[in-house]
Design a protein around this motif. Structure first.
Motif, PDB file in Angstrom:
ATOM      1  N   LEU A 161       1.113   0.614 -13.714  1.00 58.67           N
ATOM      2  CA  LEU A 161       0.666   0.441 -12.325  1.00 58.67           C
ATOM      3  C   LEU A 161      -0.663   1.147 -12.080  1.00 58.67           C
ATOM      4  N   GLU A 210      -7.077  -2.437  -6.711  1.00 61.45           N
ATOM      5  CA  GLU A 210      -7.152  -3.821  -7.191  1.00 61.45           C
ATOM      6  C   GLU A 210      -6.194  -4.087  -8.352  1.00 61.45           C
ATOM      7  N   TYR A 211      -5.810  -3.036  -9.092  1.00 61.71           N
ATOM      8  CA  TYR A 211      -4.911  -3.233 -10.231  1.00 61.71           C
ATOM      9  C   TYR A 211      -3.441  -3.044  -9.870  1.00 61.71           C
ATOM     10  N   ASP A 212      -3.164  -2.831  -8.591  1.00 61.15           N
ATOM     11  CA  ASP A 212      -1.774  -2.635  -8.190  1.00 61.15           C
ATOM     12  C   ASP A 212      -1.047  -3.978  -8.248  1.00 61.15           C
ATOM     13  N   TYR A 213      -0.023  -4.050  -9.084  1.00 61.02           N
ATOM     14  CA  TYR A 213       0.750  -5.294  -9.134  1.00 61.02           C
ATOM     15  C   TYR A 213       2.089  -5.170  -8.421  1.00 61.02           C
ATOM     16  N   SER A 214       2.431  -3.968  -7.969  1.00 61.89           N
ATOM     17  CA  SER A 214       3.640  -3.807  -7.157  1.00 61.89           C
ATOM     18  C   SER A 214       3.334  -4.188  -5.714  1.00 61.89           C
ATOM     19  N   CYS A 215       2.301  -3.579  -5.179  1.00 62.83           N
ATOM     20  CA  CYS A 215       1.762  -4.003  -3.884  1.00 62.83           C
ATOM     21  C   CYS A 215       0.367  -4.530  -4.165  1.00 62.83           C
ATOM     22  N   THR A 216       0.242  -5.809  -4.259  1.00 64.38           N
ATOM     23  CA  THR A 216      -1.057  -6.392  -4.623  1.00 64.38           C
ATOM     24  C   THR A 216      -2.016  -6.334  -3.435  1.00 64.38           C
ATOM     25  N   MET A 260      -1.006  -8.533  -0.679  1.00 68.05           N
ATOM     26  CA  MET A 260       0.110  -8.065   0.156  1.00 68.05           C
ATOM     27  C   MET A 260      -0.395  -7.142   1.261  1.00 68.05           C
TER      28      MET A 260
END
Lengths: 137, 280
Positions: free
Chosen positions: B168, B226-232, B235
């Motif tokens: 993350l 920008e690299y957050d894939y849990s809270c993109t 979102m």
């Protein structure tokens, strides 16, 4: 002309990845119980490239491209050429920078087989995949 | 002379519905209270850089506490007879009680991930008592993070949780800092991360609540990596679109844990928002 899917997990790449993994100081430290085999599969419209990598106590001891049906593995990662290409990019774009990210956000990236075994080895597996990602296809 | 940091740690006892909680918190600085909420399965150590940032602490009283079951805050008595599952209702009550028990007047409340979610609910419920909220990695609805392997007898939960969250971080965040967060995550108790994710990913749905936030009363700043894939980023863009007058910053080169994975970069995004919060 070689199939494009074969460019990702080519024989040459597998040998280079093996060398890289087996000299990684961190994996050699944390991988005492990392004994498992998993597949890496790349598909495109006309072809599929599949290889099994077998680890034994932290070392990648066998690389088995195009395995016969009697070569067993516990789990595997399967994705299209486009997805793997993004994963192996030197500067991966967001959502393609980590296999856990791809499992959550990239529908075409699939963890197949016994996912429990994969997660039992999560730490070493994660390291191994990150080391292999540093090997240019 | 010893090389002491300005951070002071103390314990606070709060009682919620006849249950006593012994809460550990750290603080530094003077000024507007800035109450900080850590991410799921972690603890207040994530805020050590902020607590040591003199440019922040000269005008903010920065306080970060460990949720019960996390860090140095014990679980409540009888914990061994109940499965830990954080809920929106319980989380809201806990933050509210800590806020009131410490006597914080019109604080700014700042949180990340699950903390970034509950600040939205806090703003919806108590906006007239707040200076504002800063949510990083804030989403109003975040399904998809929970899975049973997060607490499973056949899996080393400490290593799984830490590895599950490692990616993350942005790939270019300093390795030392990303590893520091890995270490924090490896130290949560059995099932604690899973219990937090139950709130974040199963119980939390603030899509209607956020529409009631009046930014002329309670300021809202939203920052997402920008690299957050849990809270993109998308979102958080949805949250910003629902809160008229909110400020949105997409942090390039950042992941899900800005306060710990890359504080020098984070503060470039955060300081303007703290300026904004401090203006009358």
């Amino acid at each position: 002309m070689p199939q494009r899917a074969h460019s990702i997990f080519s024989d040459d790449w597998l040998v280079r990845a093996q060398a890289q993994v087996n000299t990684d100081a961190e994996l050699q430290l944390i991988g005492t119980w990392f004994t498992t085999a998993f597949s890496l599969t790349c598909t495109d419209r006309r072809a599929e490239r599949r290889a099994i990598v077998r680890f034994e106590r932290r070392r990648l001891v066998d690389i088995l491209p195009s395995p016969r049906l009697d070569v067993r593995c516990a789990f595997g990662f399967r994705a299209s050429l486009e997805i793997w290409t993004k994963f192996f990019a030197a500067n991966p774009e967001p959502l393609y920078h980590d296999f856990f990210a791809m499992l959550m956000r990239v529908p075409g990236f699939v963890l197949e087989g016994d996912t429990l075994v994969a997660m039992q080895n999560a730490r070493a597996l994660h390291r191994a995949m990150n080391v292999m990602r540093s090997v240019e296809p | 002379m010893p090389d002491l940091e300005p951070i002071v740690g103390r314990y606070l006892n709060v009682n919620i519905d006849q249950v006593n909680y012994r809460i550990y918190f750290e603080e530094a600085g003077e000024g507007i209270p800035l109450l900080c909420l850590h991410t799921a399965g972690a603890d207040s150590r994530q805020f050590r850089h902020l607590l040591n940032d003199a440019e922040v602490t000269r005008r903010y009283r920065v306080i970060a506490f460990d949720m019960p079951y996390h860090g140095r805050s014990n679980p409540p008595d009888g914990w061994w007879l109940q499965k830990y599952l954080l809920t929106m209702k319980g989380y809201l009550a806990l933050v509210r009680h800590v806020w009131l028990a410490l006597g914080l007047e019109r604080p700014v409340i700042m949180g990340g991930s699950m903390g970034g979610a509950i600040v939205l609910k806090l703003a919806a419920e108590y906006q007239r008592e707040l200076h504002g909220i800063i949510g990083f990695e804030s989403s109003a609805f975040a399904p998809g993070r929970y899975n049973d392997y997060l607490h499973h007898p056949a899996i080393h939960g400490s290593e799984l949780v830490a590895s599950y969250t490692f990616g993350l971080c942005a790939p270019n965040s300093p390795e030392t800092s990303r590893r520091e967060n890995w270490w924090y995550y490896s130290q949560s108790g059995p099932g604690v991360y899973a219990g937090d994710v139950h709130y974040y990913s199963n119980d939390w749905d603030g899509r209607e609540d956020i529409k009631t936030i009046d930014t002329s009363v309670c300021k809202v700043s939203l920052l997402t990596g920008e690299y957050d894939y849990s809270c993109t980023p998308d979102m958080t863009r949805a949250v910003a679109a629902a809160i008229v007058g909110s400020r949105l910053v997409i942090m390039n080169g950042m992941g899900h844990f800005p306060m710990v994975e890359n504080y020098p970069l984070f503060r470039e995004f955060l300081l303007p928002e703290l300026d904004f919060m401090a203006t009358t």
